[in-house]
Write a protein that holds these residues in place. Structure first.
Motif: not given
Length: 320
Positions: A170-172, A181-183, A11-18, A202-205
């Motif tokens: 900028t990410i925030r 989803t990804a950086m 899983k890449l990010g926390s929106q369900g992208f695999e 990235c990990r916090e978000l």
């Protein structure tokens, strides 16, 4: 030699992208690393990657420019579109004048939309899985750029939004407008500065991390002989790390990685890649290559297991 394992999914990010746990950076097939790979060979490599389970393909409209996206579009004409996770980027503009390239950055809504539609046409698809802003436009608030990307998500032209080489602040700000989803960042044994601020943010978000140049632009795979064999127009020739005054230090780094890989029964490239894989389940490296043999070797890195002691040893080798 570690080789032949099946590529796991993540899983890449926390929106369900695999995606495949290792991707393929496609830039070097078309741009910046000397002469483009002949199209037949490049298409064969891309299809081999997909069949081997490396389905997360990374490109950009500036690679070529445009030719890399067109190449991927051709490779996907065999019906493999549904098997892949397609990532491309916008934001770096290039003008070729008098034999030289002048690069700019744009993030205004009109440009974002036109760049996306042009990429969709070149790739021959109706939707881009992951669309990155390649570089931040300091003249356009990030909220404005992400606002337009959010509209493209709502219209079904892109599924997920990514950033590349953006600062923590900028990410925030971007993530507050629409989930990122990804950086994409450069991260390898010899490129560690992102560990201070970017990775923790990235990990916090809950943002996935895509590591480009995980093999140090090829140096961690081949060592100093890479530099000797670069084409005249290979842009790596201009990088400080590849200049003679830095090569002595980097040669020692490579020799240490090489000696350790020999003990492990893998290649230096596999060891360097395994180090990136061991950074966490939220990290996907995207090594590039033009050769099927190297691609197979890179896949083998997924089966190289490193102990905490070996990770520490590698960390100390990679320290500047």
């Amino acid at each position: 030699m570690a080789q032949g394992c099946r590529v796991r999914r993540m899983k890449l990010g926390s929106q369900g992208f695999e995606v495949s746990a290792q991707g393929l950076g496609c830039m070097g097939l078309s741009a910046f690393y000397g002469a483009p790979t002949p199209e037949t060979n490049a298409v064969a490599l891309l299809r081999h990657a997909i069949n081997a389970g490396v389905t997360f393909l990374d490109t950009s409209d500036i690679y070529g420019p445009s030719t890399n996206e067109l190449l991927l579009g051709k490779a996907l004409k065999d019906g493999s579109r549904e098997k892949v996770e397609l990532a491309t980027k916008f934001g770096i503009t290039g003008v070729h004048m008098h034999g030289d390239w002048t690069f700019g950055v744009r993030g205004d809504p009109e440009y974002v939309r036109s760049a996306c539609e042009a990429s969709l046409r070149r790739l021959g698809v109706t939707c881009i899985d992951l669309y990155y802003q390649h570089r931040t436009d300091i003249n356009v608030p990030i909220e404005v750029t992400i606002g337009e990307l959010k509209k493209l998500v709502e219209e079904g032209k892109i599924k997920y939004i990514g950033l590349s080489e953006a600062s923590a602040s900028t990410i925030r700000r971007a993530h507050a407008v629409h989930p990122i989803t990804a950086m994409q960042i450069e991260w390898s044994l010899w490129s560690r500065d992102v560990e201070e601020e970017i990775i923790p943010t990235c990990r916090e978000l809950g943002i996935g991390i895509v590591a480009y140049s995980p093999l140090g632009r090829g140096f961690l795979a081949s060592g100093p002989k890479l530099v000797e064999n670069l084409d005249q127009d290979d842009f790596r020739k201009t990088l400080p790390r590849f200049q003679q005054e830095n090569l002595d230090h980097n040669k020692i780094l490579y020799e240490k990685v090489s000696a350790m890989s020999e003990k492990k029964g893998c290649t230096p490239a596999q060891l360097a890649l395994a180090w990136v894989h061991h950074q966490g389940d939220d990290v996907c490296p995207i090594p590039g290559t033009t050769k099927i043999e190297n691609l197979n070797q890179n896949i083998g890195a997924l089966s190289v297991k490193l102990t905490p002691e070996e990770m520490s040893e590698l960390e100390s080798i990679g320290q500047p």
